[in-house]
Design an enzyme around this catalytic site. Structure first.
Site, PDB file in Angstrom:
ATOM      1  CD  GLU A 129      18.041 -12.441  -6.839  1.00 39.28           C
ATOM      2  OE1 GLU A 129      17.462 -12.959  -5.875  1.00 39.28           O
ATOM      3  OE2 GLU A 129      17.678 -11.357  -7.332  1.00 39.28           O
ATOM      4  CD1 TRP A 143       0.041  -5.975  -3.150  1.00 46.72           C
ATOM      5  CD2 TRP A 143      -0.156  -6.755  -1.062  1.00 46.72           C
ATOM      6  NE1 TRP A 143       0.554  -7.247  -3.119  1.00 46.72           N
ATOM      7  CE2 TRP A 143       0.447  -7.751  -1.858  1.00 46.72           C
ATOM      8  CE3 TRP A 143      -0.378  -7.023   0.296  1.00 46.72           C
ATOM      9  CZ2 TRP A 143       0.831  -8.990  -1.338  1.00 46.72           C
ATOM     10  CZ3 TRP A 143       0.002  -8.250   0.806  1.00 46.72           C
ATOM     11  CH2 TRP A 143       0.593  -9.220  -0.020  1.00 46.72           C
ATOM     12  CD  GLU A 200      11.080 -11.515  -7.443  1.00 41.63           C
ATOM     13  OE1 GLU A 200      10.932 -10.981  -6.346  1.00 41.63           O
ATOM     14  OE2 GLU A 200      12.066 -11.283  -8.170  1.00 41.63           O
ATOM     15  CE  LYS A 236      12.028  -2.539  -5.313  1.00 40.60           C
ATOM     16  NZ  LYS A 236      12.849  -3.646  -5.832  1.00 40.60           N
ATOM     17  CG  HIS A 262      20.260 -35.695  -2.083  1.00 45.72           C
ATOM     18  ND1 HIS A 262      20.563 -36.985  -1.696  1.00 45.72           N
ATOM     19  CD2 HIS A 262      21.438 -35.050  -2.194  1.00 45.72           C
ATOM     20  CE1 HIS A 262      21.874 -37.101  -1.551  1.00 45.72           C
ATOM     21  NE2 HIS A 262      22.433 -35.937  -1.849  1.00 45.72           N
ATOM     22  NE  ARG A 293       4.685   1.586  -1.167  1.00 49.46           N
ATOM     23  CZ  ARG A 293       5.491   1.708  -0.113  1.00 49.46           C
ATOM     24  NH1 ARG A 293       6.597   2.401  -0.214  1.00 49.46           N
ATOM     25  NH2 ARG A 293       5.187   1.144   1.029  1.00 49.46           N
ATOM     26  CG  ASN A 342       0.136   2.277   3.664  1.00 52.98           C
ATOM     27  OD1 ASN A 342      -0.888   2.277   2.995  1.00 52.98           O
ATOM     28  ND2 ASN A 342       1.268   2.807   3.255  1.00 52.98           N
ATOM     29  N   GLY A 343      -0.971  -1.033   6.586  1.00 54.63           N
ATOM     30  CA  GLY A 343      -0.753  -1.868   7.776  1.00 54.63           C
ATOM     31  C   GLY A 343      -1.929  -2.782   8.032  1.00 54.63           C
ATOM     32  CE  LYS A 373      14.815 -10.908  -9.182  1.00 53.71           C
ATOM     33  NZ  LYS A 373      15.290 -10.547  -7.969  1.00 53.71           N
ATOM     34  CB  CYS A 397      -0.887   0.028   1.240  1.00 53.09           C
ATOM     35  SG  CYS A 397      -1.921  -1.410   1.441  1.00 53.09           S
TER      36      CYS A 397
HETATM   37  C1  G6P Z   1       9.702  -8.125  -1.597  1.00 57.29           C
HETATM   38  C2  G6P Z   1      10.299  -7.633  -2.901  1.00 57.29           C
HETATM   39  C3  G6P Z   1      11.631  -8.336  -3.146  1.00 57.29           C
HETATM   40  C4  G6P Z   1      12.561  -8.081  -1.976  1.00 57.29           C
HETATM   41  C5  G6P Z   1      11.921  -8.502  -0.644  1.00 57.29           C
HETATM   42  C6  G6P Z   1      12.734  -7.989   0.534  1.00 57.29           C
HETATM   43  O1  G6P Z   1       9.355  -9.452  -1.700  1.00 57.29           O
HETATM   44  O2  G6P Z   1       9.413  -7.912  -3.974  1.00 57.29           O
HETATM   45  O3  G6P Z   1      12.226  -7.814  -4.326  1.00 57.29           O
HETATM   46  O4  G6P Z   1      13.750  -8.799  -2.170  1.00 57.29           O
HETATM   47  O5  G6P Z   1      10.623  -7.929  -0.517  1.00 57.29           O
HETATM   48  O6  G6P Z   1      12.698  -6.593   0.513  1.00 57.29           O
HETATM   49  P1  G6P Z   1      13.771  -5.659   1.155  1.00 57.29           P
HETATM   50  O7  G6P Z   1      13.305  -4.279   0.819  1.00 57.29           O
HETATM   51  O8  G6P Z   1      13.748  -5.911   2.638  1.00 57.29           O
HETATM   52  O9  G6P Z   1      15.088  -5.975   0.560  1.00 57.29           O
END
Ligand code: G6P
Length: 613
Positions: free
Chosen positions: A486, A74, A493, A608, A509, A27, A100-101, A490, A2
């Protein structure tokens, strides 16, 4: 997640609020809304994008007024739909509120208000807050607006960043913060409030960050911040470093692509003033006063979420290898609830791009409450985590807008290399000459990333061939294992393809059962000392007809000879290889997502900055 924006001044609030909402789209959100004050409160809100809200306003639901608040939602409580979107109004329709929250005790408050005859139109916890505040105003007509709000929110448990306007107080926006970030953008004859600096950067470079438990009364020419004990505070005004250019796409079709291509520069920025290639020394201003704690720590724990957790894993390999200190990596969300063994002899390092991730913040607070020293590796300057840690290092990579983290990952790994070298030097675990060798190699990384980016077309060709693969497996060993995780993240996501990252030997395994001619296996073989082992793992995949796409260093012909597709990265020290090997994987996921028609910068369901648990 949010986003909140508000404006009070002489301009039409809706124009600024809508622009601010657009800036916060990155975000992640599912609906948007706005409330303005012009005589009475008027709201417009809908499921969908900010552009849908704009259309709604153009079609007549919007409103004029020089004071307004807006929100991107969100969903947490109640599905994303028009009714559940914010702002929410009280039962008299005089108060409009964005939030927010999460209000944890909203069910009990709701029941109590229902027993007093109030009805609810939505499934949200936020509507409950709006009605609670109006109810307190009804029952305490003697109280000022701010006092009534304080009394109402004292009944709330959970996390909130609130912004509200009220018909009877047309000269102010009221904001309150507990667990969810808010800042005031200080203008000339106008003020803004926002949950995210990018929403105000266009209008002012002066910001005041609210701290936990504070509420603020924002008028067009002034602001007043009051703490939980009703004491008025003189808050520091910070200068915002974010420029407009940084938060715009600069000719790229997506922020993610811009951020991938920015990495030679962002790593140079991250290194600037911190390394000396002549002496092998590392200077980290943010650690100077607390370095003894790090040097004397019997154990280092690193806690993070998502991509930041992957860089934490790289950090474990780096610090253990270079500085010979035991390191444990924890998911922040697990660490906070598992009754961790941590005390004043330990150091916790939290890694967070946004500096606002709720679980990472909670891990930080938990460690502090047990007496540990907490260091931060954070990108967003002035964020809550940056402010609550005992010491820390900023990435200096500039705002990261694409939801899928790219330049923050390489920035985090760069900072971890610097911390590991600094610690190793302080502990005498490496010599200055060894450090010099690594620092020289580090200084060459930006140019080597540029060489990779110059060959991005090669990754595009590979991506075109695998766009519709239903699954991917990513394999790596030692420093390439977190890169495998990672790379898989990616892809998941932004293109919604199922992908798994695995330590190459662990494949036997379990995941080996999945391998057939339909399964692309991305092998990251960028560290020399595990090369022979990777060759065996590739043979195992090939024997089951898996299709090998490999990322190897230039001289690694053994692996490339076995691969159906190979992408070469320049030679570097093993410890720095994640900074290079991750780049083709970022490109792979980007091109596949674009080919599949996915919204790269705003992937479905993702946020985000995850400011709720
Ligand atoms: C969300 C974002 C990711 C990020 C993670 C941790 O899931 O989409 O891209 O790696 O949060 O966020 P931070 O801001 O703590 O690195």
């Amino acid at each position: 997640m949010c986003g909140i924006i508000g404006y009070i001044g002489e301009k039409q609030a809706k124009d600024i609020v809508l622009k601010g909402l657009k800036r916060m789209e990155y975000r992640g959100y599912d609906s948007a809304g706005i409330a303005t004050l012009n005589g009475g409160v008027k709201t417009a809100k809908c499921k969908g994008k900010v552009n849908d809200l704009k259309k709604l306003i153009q079609n007549g639901s919007g409103s004029d007024g020089k004071i307004g608040i807006g929100h991107t939602r969100w969903a947490t409580h109640g599905e994303p739909n028009d009714v559940n979107s914010h702002p929410h109004v009280g039962h008299h329709g005089k108060l409009a509120l964005v939030h927010n929250g999460i209000i944890e005790n909203y069910t009990s408050i709701k029941k109590k208000l229902e027993s007093e005859g109030l009805n609810f139109y939505s499934d949200t916890d936020t509507e409950v807050a709006a009605k609670l505040i109006e109810n307190v105003i009804d029952n305490h007509p003697d109280l000022s607006f701010e006092k009534a709000v304080k009394l109402a929110i004292s009944q709330i448990t959970g996390a909130y960043g609130f912004a509200m306007i009220h018909e009877d107080y047309p000269d102010r926006i009221l904001v309150a913060r507990k667990g969810s970030p808010l800042l005031i953008g200080v203008g000339d004859g106008e003020m803004l409030i926002a949950s995210d600096a990018s929403a105000v950067a266009e209008y002012t470079d002066k910001v005041v960050y609210l701290d936990e438990g504070e509420i603020a009364i924002i008028k067009k020419d002034s602001y007043q911040v009051i703490d939980a004990n009703d004491v008025e505070l003189q808050k520091e005004v910070h200068e915002l470093a974010t420029t407009l250019e940084e938060i715009e796409k600069g000719g790229y079709p997506y922020f993610m692509l811009k951020e991938i291509f920015e990495q030679p520069k962002t790593i140079s920025d991250c290194l600037r003033g911190r390394i000396n290639t002549n002496t092998g020394e590392v200077t980290l201003g943010g650690l100077e006063n607390a370095i003894d704690k790090l040097v004397n720590a019997k154990r280092i724990i690193i806690a993070a979420c998502g991509t930041s957790w992957h860089s934490a894993l790289v950090g474990e390999y780096l610090i253990e290898h270079l500085a010979r200190v035991s390191v444990e990596v924890e998911y922040a969300s697990e660490f906070r609830y598992k009754d961790p063994l941590i005390d004043e002899n330990d150091v916790l390092i939290v890694i967070s791009q946004s500096g606002e991730t709720a679980d990472t913040l909670a891990a930080l607070r938990k460690a502090k409450s047990k007496g540990a020293t907490v260091f931060g590796i954070v990108n967003v300057v002035g964020s809550t985590i940056a402010r609550e840690t005992d010491a820390g290092v900023y990435l200096h990579t500039g705002p990261e807008i694409g939801v899928a983290s790219t330049k923050a990952f390489t920035g985090q790994v760069t900072v971890l290399v610097l911390i590991a070298l600094k610690l190793a030097l302080e502990k005498g675990a490496i010599t200055k000459d060894q450090s010099k060798k690594y620092i020289q190699a580090l200084s060459e990384i930006p140019a080597k990333i540029q060489q990779i980016l110059d060959r991005s077309g090669q990754m595009k060709t590979i991506s075109d061939l695998f766009t519709y693969a239903p699954n991917f497996l990513y394999l790596g060993r030692t420093y390439s294992f977190p890169v495998a995780l990672e790379g898989a993240l990616k892809l998941k996501e932004i293109s919604y393809i199922h992908a798994e990252g695995y330590p190459a030997a662990e494949m036997k395994h379990g995941p080996i059962a999945l391998i057939d001619e339909m399964m692309p296996v991305v092998v990251i073989a960028a560290t020399d000392h595990t090369n022979d082992k990777m060759v065996s793992n590739i043979e195992e995949v090939k024997a089951r007809k898996g299709r090998i796409i490999s990322i190897t260093s230039e001289e690694n012909d053994d692996v490339s000879a076995l691969s159906e597709f190979n992408f070469k990265i320049p030679e570097t020290e093993d410890i720095l290889s994640p900074l290079l090997s991750v780049i083709p994987l970022q490109l792979l996921s980007y091109y596949i997502a674009v080919n599949r028609g996915c919204d790269v910068d705003q992937p479905r369901n993702l946020a985000k900055s995850v400011t709720v648990e």
